[in-house]
Design a protein around this motif. Structure first.
Motif, PDB file in Angstrom:
ATOM      1  N   TRP A 152       0.823  -1.194   0.000  1.00  0.00           N
ATOM      2  CA  TRP A 152       0.000   0.000   0.000  1.00  0.00           C
ATOM      3  C   TRP A 152       0.870   1.263   0.000  1.00  0.00           C
ATOM      4  O   TRP A 152       1.959   1.290   0.569  1.00  0.00           O
ATOM      5  CB  TRP A 152      -0.904   0.040   1.228  1.00  0.00           C
ATOM      6  N   ARG A 153       0.344   2.275  -0.657  1.00  0.00           N
ATOM      7  CA  ARG A 153       1.034   3.571  -0.641  1.00  0.00           C
ATOM      8  C   ARG A 153       0.953   4.143   0.774  1.00  0.00           C
ATOM      9  O   ARG A 153      -0.124   4.238   1.361  1.00  0.00           O
ATOM     10  CB  ARG A 153       0.394   4.531  -1.641  1.00  0.00           C
ATOM     11  N   SER A 166      -1.817  11.003   1.938  1.00  0.00           N
ATOM     12  CA  SER A 166      -2.800  10.065   1.367  1.00  0.00           C
ATOM     13  C   SER A 166      -2.309   8.638   1.544  1.00  0.00           C
ATOM     14  O   SER A 166      -1.615   8.104   0.689  1.00  0.00           O
ATOM     15  CB  SER A 166      -3.032  10.364  -0.115  1.00  0.00           C
ATOM     16  N   SER A 167      -2.601   8.051   2.650  1.00  0.00           N
ATOM     17  CA  SER A 167      -2.257   6.647   2.886  1.00  0.00           C
ATOM     18  C   SER A 167      -3.393   5.766   2.359  1.00  0.00           C
ATOM     19  O   SER A 167      -4.574   6.126   2.436  1.00  0.00           O
ATOM     20  CB  SER A 167      -2.025   6.396   4.369  1.00  0.00           C
ATOM     21  N   GLN A 168      -3.010   4.613   1.844  1.00  0.00           N
ATOM     22  CA  GLN A 168      -3.960   3.654   1.282  1.00  0.00           C
ATOM     23  C   GLN A 168      -4.039   2.411   2.179  1.00  0.00           C
ATOM     24  O   GLN A 168      -3.078   2.089   2.871  1.00  0.00           O
ATOM     25  CB  GLN A 168      -3.527   3.269  -0.137  1.00  0.00           C
ATOM     26  N   PRO A 169      -5.186   1.738   2.159  1.00  0.00           N
ATOM     27  CA  PRO A 169      -6.439   2.063   1.452  1.00  0.00           C
ATOM     28  C   PRO A 169      -7.267   3.083   2.231  1.00  0.00           C
ATOM     29  O   PRO A 169      -7.276   3.077   3.455  1.00  0.00           O
ATOM     30  CB  PRO A 169      -7.148   0.719   1.389  1.00  0.00           C
ATOM     31  N   ASP A 170      -7.976   3.943   1.497  1.00  0.00           N
ATOM     32  CA  ASP A 170      -8.763   4.976   2.157  1.00  0.00           C
ATOM     33  C   ASP A 170     -10.184   5.086   1.601  1.00  0.00           C
ATOM     34  O   ASP A 170     -10.903   6.028   1.898  1.00  0.00           O
ATOM     35  CB  ASP A 170      -8.069   6.334   2.021  1.00  0.00           C
ATOM     36  N   GLU A 188     -14.478   1.932  -2.402  1.00  0.00           N
ATOM     37  CA  GLU A 188     -13.384   1.566  -3.297  1.00  0.00           C
ATOM     38  C   GLU A 188     -12.874   0.184  -2.895  1.00  0.00           C
ATOM     39  O   GLU A 188     -12.239   0.024  -1.871  1.00  0.00           O
ATOM     40  CB  GLU A 188     -12.269   2.612  -3.215  1.00  0.00           C
ATOM     41  N   VAL A 241      -8.077  -2.991  -6.411  1.00  0.00           N
ATOM     42  CA  VAL A 241      -6.714  -2.490  -6.200  1.00  0.00           C
ATOM     43  C   VAL A 241      -6.015  -2.313  -7.542  1.00  0.00           C
ATOM     44  O   VAL A 241      -6.113  -3.171  -8.437  1.00  0.00           O
ATOM     45  CB  VAL A 241      -5.920  -3.460  -5.306  1.00  0.00           C
ATOM     46  N   TRP A 285      -3.117   1.203  -4.762  1.00  0.00           N
ATOM     47  CA  TRP A 285      -4.179   2.147  -4.439  1.00  0.00           C
ATOM     48  C   TRP A 285      -5.518   1.402  -4.558  1.00  0.00           C
ATOM     49  O   TRP A 285      -5.676   0.539  -5.426  1.00  0.00           O
ATOM     50  CB  TRP A 285      -4.197   3.330  -5.414  1.00  0.00           C
ATOM     51  N   ASP A 286      -6.449   1.756  -3.682  1.00  0.00           N
ATOM     52  CA  ASP A 286      -7.799   1.208  -3.855  1.00  0.00           C
ATOM     53  C   ASP A 286      -8.622   2.188  -4.676  1.00  0.00           C
ATOM     54  O   ASP A 286      -8.503   3.408  -4.542  1.00  0.00           O
ATOM     55  CB  ASP A 286      -8.472   0.906  -2.515  1.00  0.00           C
ATOM     56  N   HIS A 287      -9.474   1.635  -5.583  1.00  0.00           N
ATOM     57  CA  HIS A 287     -10.250   2.446  -6.521  1.00  0.00           C
ATOM     58  C   HIS A 287     -11.676   1.896  -6.621  1.00  0.00           C
ATOM     59  O   HIS A 287     -11.966   0.764  -6.196  1.00  0.00           O
ATOM     60  CB  HIS A 287      -9.614   2.413  -7.917  1.00  0.00           C
TER      61      HIS A 287
END
Length: 265
Positions: free
Chosen positions: A217-218, A223-227, A232, A235, A245-247
């Motif tokens: 995860w970033r 902006s830490s992921q997942p958020d 979202e 991945v 990143w979660d989308h």
């Protein structure tokens, strides 16, 4: 004729009740005929013969019989036509049965060809993935620069005989990240991975249903992921640094498939 003969003839006529006046000459015979009634001036018209009820009944009976005979002939023709039609229908049904059997055979052949086509397409996709993509041990990775949502990317990878890329450890993650970075360099584009938490929020699994044990995860103070929470659930990997990143799963982006490297088996 002499006078003596004429007198004798008149005498004879008088004896039978027909007298001719004296002094009659050339028209004597015609007048005699008229007096005797042999040639009337106007002939009477013959009276029609009276008809009896019995003859009327016979005529009606014969007429009914003739009509019934005509109807019987018509019915016979209908029976013959009906029988001919039955024969034609029976022949047509036999032909349709043979056609149905032939169509079933053709459908089986088409299905067999379709299955072979799917197998060939998968094999061609696998060969393409290993020839054009990046090889790593028993796997080959290939990025497709075509936009698709998560479900569409998963389906297209399977149609090509592979599956969405699923880096299971650090070694695979670093190799995939380097490959994606070189593919899009110098740009930065997200790429779908075969990872999601669609079944349960926060429980991430690979596209084949196995649980994810390694994460990339970033991590950033901004902006830490997942958020994304429950919104979202799919991945993607960032091409510049390989972070996850979660989308939204319906977002369209590029995707990456992995294939079995059979040459390394």
């Amino acid at each position: 004729m002499g006078p003596a003969a004429t007198s004798l003839a008149l005498l004879c006529l008088c004896s039978v009740g027909v007298c001719v006046p004296a002094g009659t000459t050339g028209d004597t015979q015609e007048e005699v005929k008229k007096a005797r009634g042999d040639v009337p001036d106007i002939l009477p018209e013959p009276e029609p013969e009276p008809t009896s009820p019995v003859s009327d009944f016979e005529n009606s009976y014969n007429y009914v019989l003739s009509r019934l005979a005509g109807m019987d002939q018509a019915i016979h023709k209908l029976d013959v036509g009906h029988y001919t039609l039955d024969v034609k229908v029976s022949q047509l049904m036999d032909r349709l049965t043979r056609v149905d059997a032939r169509v079933a055979e053709l459908e089986d052949s088409i299905q067999e060809v379709y299955q072979h086509s799917k197998v060939n397409r998968k094999e061609m996709g696998r060969l393409e993935g290993c020839q054009k993509g990046h090889r790593l041990g028993y796997k080959c990775y290939l990025v497709y620069n075509n936009l698709a949502d998560y479900a569409g990317a998963s389906r297209k990878c399977q149609e090509r005989g592979g599956r969405m890329a699923m880096p299971r450890d650090r070694k695979e993650q670093e190799a995939v990240a380097d490959y994606v970075k070189s593919f899009f360099h110098p740009g930065n584009w997200p790429v779908w991975l075969g990872i999601n938490d669609l079944r349960s929020d926060g429980l991430y699994v690979f596209d084949d249903g196995t649980r994810v044990s390694y994460f990339q995860w970033r991590k950033h103070f901004l902006s830490s992921q997942p958020d994304g929470g429950r919104r979202e659930n799919c991945v993607a990997m960032s091409s510049d640094d390989g972070d996850w990143w979660d989308h939204y799963c319906d977002r369209t982006m590029n995707y990456m498939c992995e294939f079995d490297n059979r040459e390394a088996l």
